[in-house]
Every structure is written in structure tokens, then in C-alpha cells.
Scaffold this motif. Structure first.
Motif, PDB file in Angstrom:
ATOM      1  N   VAL A 140       0.849  -1.204   0.000  1.00 40.22           N
ATOM      2  CA  VAL A 140       0.000   0.000   0.000  1.00 40.22           C
ATOM      3  C   VAL A 140       0.882   1.251   0.000  1.00 40.22           C
ATOM      4  O   VAL A 140       0.640   2.207  -0.754  1.00 40.22           O
ATOM      5  CB  VAL A 140      -0.987  -0.032   1.192  1.00 40.22           C
ATOM      6  CG1 VAL A 140      -1.768   1.275   1.282  1.00 40.22           C
ATOM      7  CG2 VAL A 140      -1.953  -1.212   1.047  1.00 40.22           C
ATOM      8  N   ALA A 141       1.943   1.234   0.801  1.00 42.20           N
ATOM      9  CA  ALA A 141       2.874   2.376   0.807  1.00 42.20           C
ATOM     10  C   ALA A 141       3.494   2.552  -0.577  1.00 42.20           C
ATOM     11  O   ALA A 141       3.665   3.680  -1.060  1.00 42.20           O
ATOM     12  CB  ALA A 141       3.976   2.136   1.846  1.00 42.20           C
ATOM     13  N   GLY A 142       3.817   1.433  -1.223  1.00 42.02           N
ATOM     14  CA  GLY A 142       4.456   1.481  -2.545  1.00 42.02           C
ATOM     15  C   GLY A 142       3.569   2.131  -3.593  1.00 42.02           C
ATOM     16  O   GLY A 142       3.989   3.058  -4.290  1.00 42.02           O
ATOM     17  N   VAL A 143       2.333   1.669  -3.671  1.00 45.15           N
ATOM     18  CA  VAL A 143       1.473   2.201  -4.740  1.00 45.15           C
ATOM     19  C   VAL A 143       1.124   3.675  -4.495  1.00 45.15           C
ATOM     20  O   VAL A 143       1.059   4.471  -5.434  1.00 45.15           O
ATOM     21  CB  VAL A 143       0.200   1.346  -4.998  1.00 45.15           C
ATOM     22  CG1 VAL A 143       0.557  -0.010  -5.535  1.00 45.15           C
ATOM     23  CG2 VAL A 143      -0.688   1.235  -3.772  1.00 45.15           C
ATOM     24  N   PHE A 144       0.947   4.045  -3.229  1.00 39.92           N
ATOM     25  CA  PHE A 144       0.654   5.461  -2.954  1.00 39.92           C
ATOM     26  C   PHE A 144       1.863   6.349  -3.247  1.00 39.92           C
ATOM     27  O   PHE A 144       1.712   7.465  -3.750  1.00 39.92           O
ATOM     28  CB  PHE A 144       0.146   5.647  -1.517  1.00 39.92           C
ATOM     29  CG  PHE A 144      -1.349   5.478  -1.417  1.00 39.92           C
ATOM     30  CD1 PHE A 144      -2.197   6.567  -1.566  1.00 39.92           C
ATOM     31  CD2 PHE A 144      -1.905   4.225  -1.229  1.00 39.92           C
ATOM     32  CE1 PHE A 144      -3.586   6.408  -1.514  1.00 39.92           C
ATOM     33  CE2 PHE A 144      -3.290   4.051  -1.171  1.00 39.92           C
ATOM     34  CZ  PHE A 144      -4.131   5.153  -1.316  1.00 39.92           C
ATOM     35  N   ALA A 145       3.055   5.858  -2.952  1.00 41.53           N
ATOM     36  CA  ALA A 145       4.266   6.648  -3.252  1.00 41.53           C
ATOM     37  C   ALA A 145       4.405   6.840  -4.764  1.00 41.53           C
ATOM     38  O   ALA A 145       4.739   7.932  -5.238  1.00 41.53           O
ATOM     39  CB  ALA A 145       5.499   5.951  -2.679  1.00 41.53           C
ATOM     40  N   VAL A 146       4.114   5.787  -5.526  1.00 42.28           N
ATOM     41  CA  VAL A 146       4.200   5.876  -6.993  1.00 42.28           C
ATOM     42  C   VAL A 146       3.171   6.884  -7.506  1.00 42.28           C
ATOM     43  O   VAL A 146       3.476   7.754  -8.328  1.00 42.28           O
ATOM     44  CB  VAL A 146       3.971   4.485  -7.641  1.00 42.28           C
ATOM     45  CG1 VAL A 146       3.796   4.603  -9.155  1.00 42.28           C
ATOM     46  CG2 VAL A 146       5.142   3.556  -7.325  1.00 42.28           C
ATOM     47  N   HIS A 147       1.957   6.779  -6.982  1.00 42.44           N
ATOM     48  CA  HIS A 147       0.904   7.679  -7.450  1.00 42.44           C
ATOM     49  C   HIS A 147       1.241   9.135  -7.134  1.00 42.44           C
ATOM     50  O   HIS A 147       1.095  10.020  -7.986  1.00 42.44           O
ATOM     51  CB  HIS A 147      -0.439   7.285  -6.828  1.00 42.44           C
ATOM     52  CG  HIS A 147      -1.565   8.134  -7.317  1.00 42.44           C
ATOM     53  ND1 HIS A 147      -2.130   9.125  -6.568  1.00 42.44           N
ATOM     54  CD2 HIS A 147      -2.183   8.172  -8.527  1.00 42.44           C
ATOM     55  CE1 HIS A 147      -3.068   9.735  -7.282  1.00 42.44           C
ATOM     56  NE2 HIS A 147      -3.117   9.173  -8.461  1.00 42.44           N
ATOM     57  N   GLU A 148       1.719   9.343  -5.918  1.00 39.94           N
ATOM     58  CA  GLU A 148       2.019  10.725  -5.494  1.00 39.94           C
ATOM     59  C   GLU A 148       3.107  11.361  -6.375  1.00 39.94           C
ATOM     60  O   GLU A 148       3.010  12.492  -6.795  1.00 39.94           O
ATOM     61  CB  GLU A 148       2.475  10.697  -4.043  1.00 39.94           C
ATOM     62  CG  GLU A 148       2.538  12.055  -3.396  1.00 39.94           C
ATOM     63  CD  GLU A 148       3.020  11.921  -1.954  1.00 39.94           C
ATOM     64  OE1 GLU A 148       2.246  11.456  -1.118  1.00 39.94           O
ATOM     65  OE2 GLU A 148       4.187  12.252  -1.698  1.00 39.94           O
ATOM     66  N   LYS A 149       4.141  10.573  -6.679  1.00 44.30           N
ATOM     67  CA  LYS A 149       5.281  11.142  -7.416  1.00 44.30           C
ATOM     68  C   LYS A 149       5.069  11.161  -8.934  1.00 44.30           C
ATOM     69  O   LYS A 149       5.512  12.076  -9.611  1.00 44.30           O
ATOM     70  CB  LYS A 149       6.527  10.312  -7.071  1.00 44.30           C
ATOM     71  CG  LYS A 149       7.807  10.833  -7.692  1.00 44.30           C
ATOM     72  CD  LYS A 149       9.020  10.114  -7.148  1.00 44.30           C
ATOM     73  CE  LYS A 149      10.227  10.364  -8.006  1.00 44.30           C
ATOM     74  NZ  LYS A 149      11.442   9.778  -7.502  1.00 44.30           N
ATOM     75  N   LEU A 150       4.407  10.107  -9.448  1.00 44.10           N
ATOM     76  CA  LEU A 150       4.427   9.931 -10.908  1.00 44.10           C
ATOM     77  C   LEU A 150       3.048   9.790 -11.563  1.00 44.10           C
ATOM     78  O   LEU A 150       2.942   9.830 -12.788  1.00 44.10           O
ATOM     79  CB  LEU A 150       5.258   8.682 -11.245  1.00 44.10           C
ATOM     80  CG  LEU A 150       6.729   8.721 -10.793  1.00 44.10           C
ATOM     81  CD1 LEU A 150       7.299   7.316 -10.697  1.00 44.10           C
ATOM     82  CD2 LEU A 150       7.559   9.558 -11.745  1.00 44.10           C
ATOM     83  N   GLY A 151       2.017   9.634 -10.754  1.00 41.31           N
ATOM     84  CA  GLY A 151       0.684   9.412 -11.324  1.00 41.31           C
ATOM     85  C   GLY A 151       0.068  10.683 -11.871  1.00 41.31           C
ATOM     86  O   GLY A 151       0.554  11.792 -11.614  1.00 41.31           O
ATOM     87  N   SER A 152      -1.017  10.512 -12.635  1.00 38.43           N
ATOM     88  CA  SER A 152      -1.657  11.702 -13.212  1.00 38.43           C
ATOM     89  C   SER A 152      -3.163  11.745 -12.965  1.00 38.43           C
ATOM     90  O   SER A 152      -3.749  12.808 -12.922  1.00 38.43           O
ATOM     91  CB  SER A 152      -1.367  11.768 -14.709  1.00 38.43           C
ATOM     92  OG  SER A 152      -2.003  10.699 -15.377  1.00 38.43           O
ATOM     93  N   LEU A 153      -3.813  10.594 -12.813  1.00 42.09           N
ATOM     94  CA  LEU A 153      -5.269  10.579 -12.608  1.00 42.09           C
ATOM     95  C   LEU A 153      -5.581  10.638 -11.106  1.00 42.09           C
ATOM     96  O   LEU A 153      -4.762  10.234 -10.282  1.00 42.09           O
ATOM     97  CB  LEU A 153      -5.866   9.274 -13.166  1.00 42.09           C
ATOM     98  CG  LEU A 153      -5.837   9.047 -14.673  1.00 42.09           C
ATOM     99  CD1 LEU A 153      -6.484   7.707 -15.003  1.00 42.09           C
ATOM    100  CD2 LEU A 153      -6.529  10.176 -15.426  1.00 42.09           C
ATOM    101  N   PRO A 154      -6.789  11.105 -10.758  1.00 41.59           N
ATOM    102  CA  PRO A 154      -7.172  11.062  -9.336  1.00 41.59           C
ATOM    103  C   PRO A 154      -7.162   9.618  -8.828  1.00 41.59           C
ATOM    104  O   PRO A 154      -7.545   8.700  -9.567  1.00 41.59           O
ATOM    105  CB  PRO A 154      -8.596  11.618  -9.323  1.00 41.59           C
ATOM    106  CG  PRO A 154      -8.802  12.255 -10.649  1.00 41.59           C
ATOM    107  CD  PRO A 154      -7.838  11.653 -11.615  1.00 41.59           C
TER     108      PRO A 154
END
Ligand code: DON
Length: 567
Positions: A140-154
Motif C-alpha cells: 500500500v505504501a508502494g502504490v501510494f508513493a508511486v501515485h504521489e510522485k508519478l501518477g496523473s489521474l485522481p
């Protein structure tokens, strides 16, 4: 020896079902799915589709990574997870590269000898079955870190379809039916109460994962802290302790995923980008590839006697180094630069001869003068913008520790077994380790996961990876060589029969009925011990290759239910 061999057998038996009469390796399929713009390849069609739909909505590879990872937690509980961890390597369309480590950690109360009895012997199953085997989960920490740094959609756009899938349910495949049945006795052993997967699930049944949907709903509402500091954290820590484990709320609150610089190296005109420690994948892959690079494998031919000899001997030497030098870089100094230095690796191959197998007992780790300071699932994604990711995630064994939190709806990992419980004593995958990979509070256990991206002449070429414990590294290796040295398509490279050597035990594991009997006899004559029994299949590679006309070819491993979806 017997102990780990049988465990190894169990892990591989459940990767696929056994076909007695013929080889499990499909050599007929020439090309995988071809798409124009974007693709996701994963262990389940539902997860590939959810990832691909996110790309269609305009999301990038990182948004699709979050969606696919969580969709695998729903559709592939055998290895997909929120109770485990993993690694992801990426290459952005501007050539920028990076990696994230969301590997599990040892709890604060962990001790070096926690799996040993009073006489110093490893207690069977303590590091593999039930609550004591669990490492602090990182997904869960991994996917949120990826989303925060590199994601684009809500985040809502990404997680909502996963929650819907969990509520709607997932159809059981034939392979899954066999896997569930095979593991039910272990579920009974690890859990106080009956769990969802203990029912007599049959092919084409639909399993609804409502408890997991509720957990994901809370995570969507409250973010990553829900899992590490919120209601979910409290319930999870209490559940693990009620079952005899040692993970506390403090362990969960302290967990952080870490951005890591990938290992990079060149092989001919390829640049390989792979995971750095605490995965051994990148360093080991680099060592093996640099050791085989001087040999004309293309001339020797695919799975020819000479190719198998050279690759086996390089693998033997790399795994000996792995066992001695590699561990969590936050705890041990790893001489990474020297370990992948071409002259060091040439020297390691000095005693290799085509006349006779080297004995593993004659091979130890290499001498390095200057110490610088310094059952899993894989999915690959390329988006319509040219960004690529390779991610491998796991709860270690099939269904992890088999401990399932019914209230939260997920299995917990048994990643603690990836530590070296005692120097020289093999773990579930038969690999041994020493001080570098000994247990310490907050330390990450050494992994073999090898999410890898390959560039050719400076452009994106392949993204790939696989499950398979210690065989991950050699499966990734062979798939890259199959494309580069032996001119295979992505799908052929994935389909091709695989073999594996890991220094100890001193044997070549080969996929059964996939190699020519004469070839095996010749190897035996040269002194190689061949084991065709313990690995019905080796790995389940999923990859995507960029073809010359810039279209994408998926390689989805039919050793599993793996599927490519794209547009
Ligand atoms: O991190 C590792 O190397 C292992 N925990 C991976 C486990 C695995 O691949 C199981 N699948 N067969």
C-alpha cells in the motif's frame, strides 16, 4: 536438504497444474498480442484489463501500475497482495529511470535467532507458515508513493474499478481451482477459523471479495495511512498478535517505501535497467550477463550444450556471490560496483572449461579487495506516452504464510523466510545466505525479484519480469538472451524451455520433457547433475517488446493464466 527440496516442489507445483504426458512448455505460439499504443501484461486478465482501461482513460503507466497491482490483490490472491511487498523499475519517455522498493521489513521485535530452537537448529515452518513468518507489508505504501510522485489521474479513478471488481467477484480458472485445493490443508493449519478459500471452489465459480472491497474502500477514503496508522492498521496488528505474531501498530506506522537507483549495465548494444538491493536481481543479472557476454552464444545456439554450460557456470558463480555479499543496503555495505565490474567477472570465469563441470564445492564468493561504502507475480506496462514499468510483487510462497485475515480480506506474506535464518541453511527456495542477510529489526530481507527494462540503442526495447523465487533472475536472463542472441519474438522468448543453476544445490534444474534426452546425457557426462523433477515449470515471465515499427508485442506466459491486454 530434503526439507527445502520438498518445499521447492510445492511452490512450483502450484504455479501450474501437472500435465503428465507432455511438456508444460508451449513451443507453438510464435507471436503474442500486438497493439499499436499501450499494453499491460499480468497474471490475470481482470488485472490486465483494469490497467489497460486506466491507460485508455488517459492515465499513464504509473496510474496503471497502481490499478494493476491492486487488481492483482483481488483477482490473484495466490501472489497479488496488499499483505506483501514488491519492487518496481521504471523508464519514462524522456529516458529518466528509477525504482521503488516496497519490500516487507522485519518487525521491531525481530531477532537474529528468532527461527532457531535452543540447540540452534532452524524450527521447521516457523518462518514459512502462520503469523511469525509475516514481514511488515509494503504494497500500500508502494502504490501510494508511486501515485504521489508519478501518477496523473485522481486516485479514486484508479481504485474504484478495483473495488468494483472485488464486489462483483472473480471467476475461478482451472489452474486456480487446483491451486486452492492444493493449499486448503495449509489454510486449515495456519488459521484458527475457516477462511473464504476453504470452500470447495470449482472452475467457473465466482468468488466475491467483499471484506477486501471494504478495506480498499477505507484506503480510498483515508489514503495510505489507513493501512499503516488507521483502523485497518489497528485491526491488522491485533489480528497478527492474536495469531502469535510480533508485528505491532508501531511497526506499521514506521513503514516507508523507498526510492532506489536501479542497477544499470550494458550488454552488446543493450542497456539493462534492473532492481537494486535489497533485491539481488539487478546485481545477479548483471553478473551473469557480463560473464556470458564474451562467449558467442548466438553461434552456439539456443539451449545448445555449449550455451547451457556457459550460462550455468556464470549462474553458479553469481549465486555464490549473492549468498555472501547481498542484503539490505541500509544495513550492510554491498560492493556493488566491483561485483558488476567486467574484469572482476572475467576473473570469476577463469577456471571455467567446456571439458568439465565446475563443482559448486570448489566455488566460493569472489575476493573483493576494496569494499566501497556505500509465489510472486510480475506485470509489465507500456503506456501510450512511451513510459514503461516493470513490477514484481509477492507474498513469497503461494498464498504467503497462509494466514488470512477474514475481517480485512487478505493473506499475509511469509517473507521473513527470505532472510537467512542460520548461515548455510537453505530457505524455501534452497538458497543459503550469511551475515549480510541475517535478521535484524527493521531490515529488509534479500529478494530475487528482478523487474527489468531493456533499452536498445538508447530506445525502450523490453519490459519484463517473473515470479519463481530464486529462479526469477535466471528466467529474466534467458528471456532477454532469447530475444537478443537467439532472435525470438517476445512470445517465443517467454515460451522457450528454461533451466536454472543457483550454486547450491549443485544441480541444473530443467523444465521436464522440454529438453532433448541426448543433450541431457551429454551434460551428465560432463559432470552436471540434472534435476528435472523439482520444477514442473520455471517462472512465469510477462513482458512487452517494442517492435521495429513501434508497435508492441506482449509475451504472456501460458504456464499460468497470464494475459496481455492493450490497444
Ligand atoms: O523476493 C523473493 O525473491 C521471493 N520472495 C519471491 C517469491 C516468489 O517468486 C514465489 N513464486 N514462485
Amino acid at each position: 536438504m530434503k526439507h527445502f527440496t520438498s518445499l521447492f516442489l510445492i511452490v512450483f507445483l502450484i504455479i501450474s497444474c501437472k500435465k503428465p504426458e507432455s511438456s508444460l512448455v508451449d513451443k507453438t505460439q510464435k507471436r503474442g498480442l500486438i497493439t499499436q499504443k499501450a499494453m499491460v501484461v499480468s497474471a490475470r486478465v481482470e488485472a490486465s484489463k483494469i490497467g489497460s482501461d486506466i491507460l485508455k482513460k488517459g492515465g499513464n503507466a504509473f496510474d496503471a501500475m497502481v490499478a494493476t497491482e491492486l487488481a492483482l490483490a483481488v483477482s490473484f490472491p495466490y501472489a497479488g497482495n496488499i499483505g506483501g511487498g514488491g519492487f518496481m523499475v521504471y523508464r519514462k519517455n524522456n529516458g529518466e529511470i528509477g525504482g521503488i522498493d516496497y519490500r516487507e521489513k522485519a518487525p521491531l521485535a525481530a531477532t537474529k535467532d528468532m527461527y532457531l530452537d535452543a540447540d540452534g537448529n532452524v524450527i521447521p515452518e516457523k518462518s514459512t507458515l502462520g503469523a511469525m513468518a509475516v514481514g511488515v507489508p509494503g504494497t500500500v505504501a508502494g502504490v501510494f508513493a508511486v501515485h504521489e510522485k508519478l501518477g496523473s489521474l485522481p486516485i479514486e479513478t484508479i481504485i474504484k474499478p478495483v473495488i468494483d471488481l472485488a464486489r462483483k467477484g472473480v471467476v475461478v480458472t482451472k489452474k486456480q481451482e487446483r491451486r486452492i485445493k492444493h493449499f486448503q490443508p495449509y489454510f486449515r493449519k495456519a488459521n484458527k477459523d475457516s477462511i473464504l478459500l476453504e470452500q470447495a471452489w470449482k472452475e467457473n465459480d465466482t468468488i466475491k471479495y467483499n471484506a477486501l472491497a471494504n478495506t480498499l474502500e477505507r484506503i480510498l477514503q483515508n489514503g495510505r495511512d489507513e493501512f499503516y496508522k488507521g483502523k485497518t492498521a489497528k485491526k491488522l496488528a491485533a489480528f497478527i498478535q492474536e495469531n502469535g505474531g510480533i508485528i505491532t501498530e508501531e511497526d506499521l506506522a514506521k513503514y516507508e517505501a523507498k526510492w532506489r537507483t536501479p542497477i544499470t549495465f550494458n550488454y552488446d548494444d543493450l542497456k539493462v535497467i534492473s532492481m537494486s538491493p535489497p533485491s539481488s536481481g539487478g546485481i545477479c543479472l548483471a553478473q551473469i550477463m557480463k560473464m556470458v557476454e564474451p562467449f558467442p552464444l548466438h553461434e552456439y545456439g539456443h539451449n545448445s550444450l555449449k550455451s547451457i554450460q556457459v550460462i550455468t557456470e556464470a549462474e553458479r558463480r553469481a549465486y555464490a556471490d549473492r549468498s555472501f555479499y547481498l542484503g539490505d543496503p541500509d544495513f550492510v555495505n554491498i560492493p556493488s560496483i566491483t561485483l558488476i565490474d567486467a574484469s572482476y567477472l572475467n576473473e570469476r570465469m577463469d577456471d571455467f572449461s567446456f571439458e568439465k563441470a565446475t563443482k559448486s564445492s570448489d566455488v566460493s564468493h569472489g575476493t573483493i579487495q576494496i569494499i566501497e561504502s556505500n509465489e510472486t507475480t510480475h506485470y509489465s506496462i507500456i503506456d501510450q506516452f512511451g513510459n514503461a514499468i516493470a513490477a514484481t510483487t509477492t507474498i513469497n510462497a503461494g498464498f504467503g504464510s497462509k494466514l488470512y485475515c477474514s475481517e480485512l480480506g487478505f493473506f499475509l506474506n511469509n517473507e521473513m523466510d527470505d532472510f537467512s535464518s542460520k548461515p548455510g541453511v537453505p530457505n524455501m527456495f534452497g538458497v543459503t545466505g550469511g551475515e549480510a542477510n541475517s535478521i535484524a529489526p527493521q531490515k529488509r530481507m534479500l529478494s530475487s525479484m528482478t523487474p527489468t527494462i531493456v533499452e536498445k540503442n538508447g530506445a525502450l526495447f523490453i519490459t519484463l519480469g517473473t515470479p519463481g523465487g530464486s529462479t526469477i533472475i535466471t528466467s529474466v536472463l534467458q528471456t532477454i538472451l532469447n530475444v537478443h542472441e537467439f532472435d525470438m519474438t517476445m512470445q517465443e522468448a517467454v515460451n522457450a524451455p528454461r533451466f536454472h543453476h543457483q550454486w547450491l544445490p549443485d544441480e541444473i534444474r530443467m523444465e521436464p520433457r522440454a529438453f532433448d534426452a541426448d543433450l541431457i546425457n551429454q551434460l551428465k557426462k560432463l559432470g552436471y547433475i540434472i534435476n528435472e523433477k523439482d520444477a514442473p515449470v520455471i517462472g512465469k515471465v510477462d513482458g512487452i517488446m517494442v517492435l521495429e515499427d513501434k508497435t508492441l508485442e506482449g509475451g504472456a506466459d501460458r504456464r499460468g493464466d497470464d494475459t496481455a491486454v492493450g490497444f
